[in-house]
Structure formats: C-alpha cells, structure tokens
Motif scaffolding. Structure first.
Motif, short mmCIF file in Angstrom:
data_model
loop_
_atom_site.label_atom_id
_atom_site.label_comp_id
_atom_site.label_asym_id
_atom_site.label_seq_id
_atom_site.Cartn_x
_atom_site.Cartn_y
_atom_site.Cartn_z
N GLN B 44 35.65 42.63 38.30
CA GLN B 44 36.73 42.46 39.26
C GLN B 44 37.37 43.80 39.63
OE1 GLN B 44 39.28 39.46 37.50
NE2 GLN B 44 37.66 37.92 37.54
N TYR B 296 51.27 40.29 42.91
CA TYR B 296 49.86 40.06 43.24
C TYR B 296 49.01 40.16 41.98
CZ TYR B 296 50.48 40.15 48.28
OH TYR B 296 50.83 39.83 49.56
N PRO B 297 47.88 39.47 41.99
CA PRO B 297 46.93 39.71 40.89
C PRO B 297 46.47 41.16 40.92
CG PRO B 297 45.99 38.24 42.57
CD PRO B 297 47.41 38.44 42.93
N ARG B 298 46.12 41.69 39.76
CA ARG B 298 45.73 43.10 39.67
C ARG B 298 44.55 43.45 40.56
NH1 ARG B 298 47.77 41.40 35.41
NH2 ARG B 298 49.10 42.63 34.05
N ARG B 299 43.61 42.53 40.65
CA ARG B 299 42.43 42.77 41.45
C ARG B 299 42.42 41.77 42.58
NH1 ARG B 299 41.99 47.48 38.97
NH2 ARG B 299 41.79 47.21 36.72
N ARG B 300 42.41 42.29 43.81
CA ARG B 300 42.50 41.35 44.91
C ARG B 300 41.76 41.89 46.12
NH1 ARG B 300 47.04 42.20 48.96
NH2 ARG B 300 48.25 43.96 48.23
N PRO B 301 41.53 41.02 47.12
CA PRO B 301 40.83 41.48 48.32
C PRO B 301 41.57 42.65 48.94
CG PRO B 301 41.14 39.10 48.38
CD PRO B 301 41.90 39.60 47.20
N ARG B 306 36.17 47.10 45.44
CA ARG B 306 35.38 45.86 45.37
C ARG B 306 34.03 46.04 46.02
NH1 ARG B 306 38.70 41.14 43.83
NH2 ARG B 306 36.76 40.05 43.95
#
Lengths: 299, 306
Positions: B44, B296-301, B306
């Motif tokens: 991620q 926000y989640p740490r890993r995001r669009p 990514r």
C-alpha cells in the motif's frame, strides 16, 4: 424447487480505488455466473474499501450512478448484492448494500447500526439508515439485506423474516481480533459470528448468507470466513480465513418450506405483542408513561 | 490451537519460557495475520523491501523472522548498530539471526554519532562540556535516536520501509525512546506482550539462546529489564492484560492477587507515558487541521508512490 447456487465473493477491496474495485466486481460476476451462480454476494464496502474516513465523500455515489448501473446491467438472469457509499439527494452518506437483479437496482439497504466504539468510528463519517425491508426477488424467495453491525441487533433478522425474507444476506467488513488460544478456530471474532449466524438461521428458519471481506486496511485485518447456512442452522459452505476466495454454496431452497412446516417458529411469532411492549418501553423512556419496569433502584 | 496453560508434547516452546495461560495466542492465526499485514503495509505504501535494526534481542529477532517469512529474506535489510560498550554477546546473537535467515545485513557503529554529541574521554562534543556528564538515561535515549537516524537513512538507500520492533508491554509502560526505537513505518508486534513475543518466537525459529536470555535495553553492561523494573515479564504482562485489555479496576486486580503496590506503580507508568503513544497535538486554528478534523488513511489514492 431447484437448488440455488450462491457465490460469495470474499475479496480484498483496495481502499479508495473505485475503478479497480469495480473491475474486480465485474470479473468475479463473470466468473460466478460461469460457475452457475444465481446469486453473487460481495462484502460490505467492497466497491470502496472500509477505512475511508474523509475519503468517504470522495468515493460516494448515487444509487443511480452509471458505474453501478453498468454492473447491474450484467445481472440479467441473476442476482447480486454489492456494497458502496451511497450519497442521498440531501448529501447524507450511507453505507449501502444494493440488490441488483435482471439488469437493474432492485433494492437499496442503508446500514442501520453504525458502530462507533472500540476500533470503530462509523457514525463520525456516515448517516444511519431508517428503513428495514425484505423484498421479493427473482429467485422466488424474499430477500432481506443487512450490513455487518446490523446483525448485532436481534430484531434485524427477526423483522426481515417477519417481513417475508427467506434468505437473510449480511455483507460485512469485520476486522478479526482476539487471537487468544482458547478460541475454537483461533479467532474470537469468528467464534462470535458463527454463533450468531447459526442462531439466526435456526430462529428465523431462513437461509443465512454472510460475506465478509479479507485484506488489510491500516491496522486491521479482515478475517473472511464467509458462509452460507441452511434454515436449520447447518453450514452449507464456508470460506477460508483471511484469503480471497469465490465460495460456492448449493442451497436446497425447498428446505426453507420443509423447516418452516416442521418448526413453525415464524407462524407463532407475536408481532402485535412485540409492538405493544416496545411502544410501552419507548413511551417510558421518553418520560411519557410511568416506568413500570421493576429495577432495584426504583423499588 | 493450544489449550491455555499447556504446551503440547513436542512443542518447541515447552519450558523455554513462562507463558501465563490467559496470554497464550493461536500462533498459526497470528503468523498469517502478521504476514499479510506486513505485505499489505509495504504494497500500500509502494515499497517492496523492509529495513530494521537488529539488536540481538528477542523483539527485533522475531520481527526479522516475520518479515522474512512475509516477503522473503532477500528483501529484508538488517542493520546492526552497536555502541562501543554494547554487549558483544548481543552482537553475536544478531549475527546468528542474520546467518539463520540469510538476509542482507550491515554493521553501522553508532559510537561516533553518540560521542560526537556527548564527547569522549574528557573532550567535549557538539553538546558542550555539560554533556560530558550526561546520565545513562540521556545517553541511552541518544543511542536509540542515533539508530533511528541510521535506519531512516538506510530506508532511502535500501528503498525499504522501517519496521518497528517494540512490543506491547514496553509500549504500555513507556519503556521506549520517543522518536527513537518507537519510530517506524509500521509495527507488526506492537499488540503482543513480551510473553506472547516469546511464544511466537518459539514457533517461527528464533534461536533458543535469544528466547532464553534476560531481556535488556543494553544501556549499560549487565543491565536487564526485569532487574531494573523489579518484576518479571510474565507478572507484568498478566497485570497489563487484566488492567488494560480486560478493564479491571484496582480493587478487582487486588482481589485477583496482584500486589497493590505493583498495580499502583504500573498504573502510574502507563498513565505517565500516554504521550508517547500519540501523535503530538497541533494547535487548532484553521477550518481543517491535520490529525483533528482532516482524517485520511495513511495510504490513499493520489499518492505518488502507488
């Protein structure tokens, strides 16, 4: 009645990546149909991922979103349950599950109970649904939809069964926790879910379908273990723990009639009694009636 | 699955360590969850490799084995970072782990970094004359932060995420150095008590000598955690489990047989170290504040990785 083949798409959604998740749903729909499934069930928020926080507004869609309709269009001759973030016309965000059938959106259920305790924080980001309805389906059976925490409230399966559901479908994003060695099967969450699913199948004399996701969002790992149970509580099929899988279950739907004739629990339900007593409790809680409940402190 | 309090015959963990019955975990499930967790954290974040500091102790050894199991030993870099008076036995144990796993490793002596600040042999360093007299605690914290510095630099050159190796026991009582050993991209064992670390270690192949030896922060020669604290890890783990996980109050803990003085002391350590387990507060001024109402989640669009 022909047995119904149900496919559980126990997948690991990618957080916030709608396009990738839609593509995966399309693929699995094709695969499940090729395997002869008449009903394909995807997990809670399978189209968006679970731990969205402020992303919820960014992945929200209307129930008539073209991407959702495109997926629905592929359900001619079959049924599917998919889950996403639904935005209402007044811009409330719901965790929703839709029954797609014969090319269209047949029904949308909005999650009623939003856990906001322990590791959950859903009420901060989502609105709670207000309606609980079973719907007739092309499967020739009434379908009742519920989402994860909805099943931790006893009356949800009861109301759905009273409303005509013969199949109760719960879609979930249940994080696995409690790996104490004393748990049968090694996972406390799985033990709890199996217990309540079996109980609901038996008490509502209905087919119970549970599709739980796998994969990891931030700290939590979702445990899968999707299952289908017959109306006597027998486990017909069970998915693996933690791994992706397309789980197939052949459900002898004629068992529902057999079970309900032999064990007429639903026939003997007393909804009018329930409504009366609930009405009393609501009035007492609101201070509109004297509290007749015997509690130690009130004596 | 093992019944609580029992070690099945032939279990490699038998008699290696004391495992309170209520703390026994299903190691099979835990390994699966942790392997998937490690892979997911890397994927991620857009990484394929990991780096960690290997001390020779059980915590980092376990994490090394878990990471190797999850992604393959060739994608794990173990960095050994001794200070000049670090125990040679610790280093030998760390080398044993590297040998056992067959993973890449590197030796980075932190002595010049630490002495460069505190000074050496009466010659002041960057910290000035006063720092020559620094306590063992200050020096220990500086060593932990020097190791963090090395790991985050190697994170760039190795193109891998820094994996945390702190366990739940030390995290709860605050036996960690803020921005030192607690600094990491993710931590697979942060929800495992020391006793559970031992149980899991015995199943993944951590060398017995490492499981057996007395845990030590190695801040000075001969130091052990248990001698310093005055109680054993199984005692401490049981207390924390009932206090934190099972929400028992002081009265209930006393009724269970826990020494009230120990309950008091541990309760205070947990309360005092609350700040170490949280992101520092940002003063709220604007409409949307990171960590407060920008969530926000740490890993995001949208992430470039990514």
């Amino acid at each position: 009645m022909q047995p119904l083949r149900i496919a559980l798409a126990q997948l690991a959604p990618q957080l916030g990546l709608l396009d990738a998740n839609f593509a995966r749903h399309h693929e699995l729909l094709v695969e499940a149909r090729a395997a002869g499934a008449g009903l394909i069930v995807y997990p809670e928020l399978g189209l968006t991922g679970y731990h969205l926080q402020d992303l919820a507004a960014e992945v929200a869609m209307r129930a008539d979103d073209p991407r959702l309709l495109a997926l629905a269009a592929e359900t001619v001759g079959c049924s599917a349950v998919v889950s996403f973030v639904e935005e209402s016309t007044d811009h409330r965000l719901f965790i929703a599950a839709a029954l797609l059938e014969d090319g269209g959106v047949r029904h949308v259920h909005r999650k009623l109970y939003l856990p906001t305790y322990g590791l959950f924080d859903e009420r901060r980001f989502f609105a709670a649904g207000d309606a609980l309805r079973a719907v007739p389906s092309r499967l020739g059976l009434g379908v009742g939809l519920a989402i994860c925490e909805d099943f931790w409230h006893l009356h949800v399966p009861a109301v759905l069964a009273l409303d005509g559901a013969q199949i109760l479908v719960n879609v979930a994003s249940s994080p696995g926790r409690d790996v104490a060695a004393v748990n049968a099967g090694g996972l406390g969450t799985a033990v709890s879910w199996r217990t309540l699913l079996r109980t609901y199948a038996q008490l509502t004399t209905s087919v119970v379908v549970f599709c739980n996701r796998v994969g990891v969002d931030e700290s939590v790992s979702f445990w899968g273990g999707s299952m289908v149970l017959g109306p006597s509580g027998d486990v017909i099929a069970e998915g693996p723990l933690y791994d992706e899988a397309l789980v197939l279950a052949d459900v002898p739907v004629a068992d529902v009639r057999r079970e309900r004739i032999g064990l007429p629990l639903l026939r003997d339900e007393r909804p009018e009694l329930l409504v009366r007593e609930l009405g009393r409790i609501v009035a007492e809680r609101a201070g509109l009636a004297e509290d007749g409940t015997a509690t130690p402190s009130s004596r | 699955m093992q019944p609580p309090g029992m070690q099945p015959p032939g279990d490699p963990g038998a008699a290696l360590f004391e495992l309170p019955a209520e703390l026994a975990i299903d190691t099979g499930i835990a390994r699966r969850v942790l392997a998937a967790f490690i892979r997911a954290q890397l994927r991620q974040a857009g990484f394929e490799r990991a780096v960690l500091g290997l001390s020779g102790g059980i915590d980092s050894a376990l994490v090394a084995f878990l990471v190797a199991e999850a992604i393959g030993a060739d994608r794990l870099l173990c960095v050994l970072m001794p200070y000049r008076d670090s125990s040679p036995a610790s280093r030998a144990d760390a080398e044993h782990v590297v040998l056992r796993l067959g993973c890449p490793s590197e030796l980075v002596e932190i002595t010049p970094i630490v002495d460069g600040y505190f000074g050496d042999a009466g010659v002041p360093g960057a910290g000035g004359v006063e720092a020559l007299e620094a306590s063992a605690l200050r020096r220990g914290n500086a060593m932990a932060r020097a190791r963090m510095l090395v790991l985050y630099d190697r994170s760039v050159t190795w193109r891998g995420l820094v994996v945390g190796t702190g366990n739940k026991t030390e995290t709860l009582i605050g036996y960690t150095t803020l921005f030192g050993d607690s600094a990491c991209a993710f931590n697979p064992i942060g929800d495992l008590y020391k006793s559970q670390v031992r149980q899991l270690s015995a199943t993944v192949g951590v060398p017995e000598a490492i499981i057996r030896k007395a845990p030590s922060a190695d801040l000075w020669p001969g130091q052990t955690d248990e001698a310093e604290a005055g109680f054993s890890y199984p005692q401490l783990d049981r207390l924390l489990y009932w206090m934190i996980d099972k929400r028992r109050n002081d009265e209930e803990l006393a009724a269970m047989g826990f020494e009230p003085a120990m309950v008091d002391r541990i309760g205070q350590m947990v309360a005092t170290s609350e700040f170490k387990r949280q992101v520092p507060p940002v003063a709220k001024l604007g409409p949307r504040t990171p960590g407060v109402d920008y969530l926000y989640p740490r890993r995001r669009p949208g992430s470039a990785r990514r």
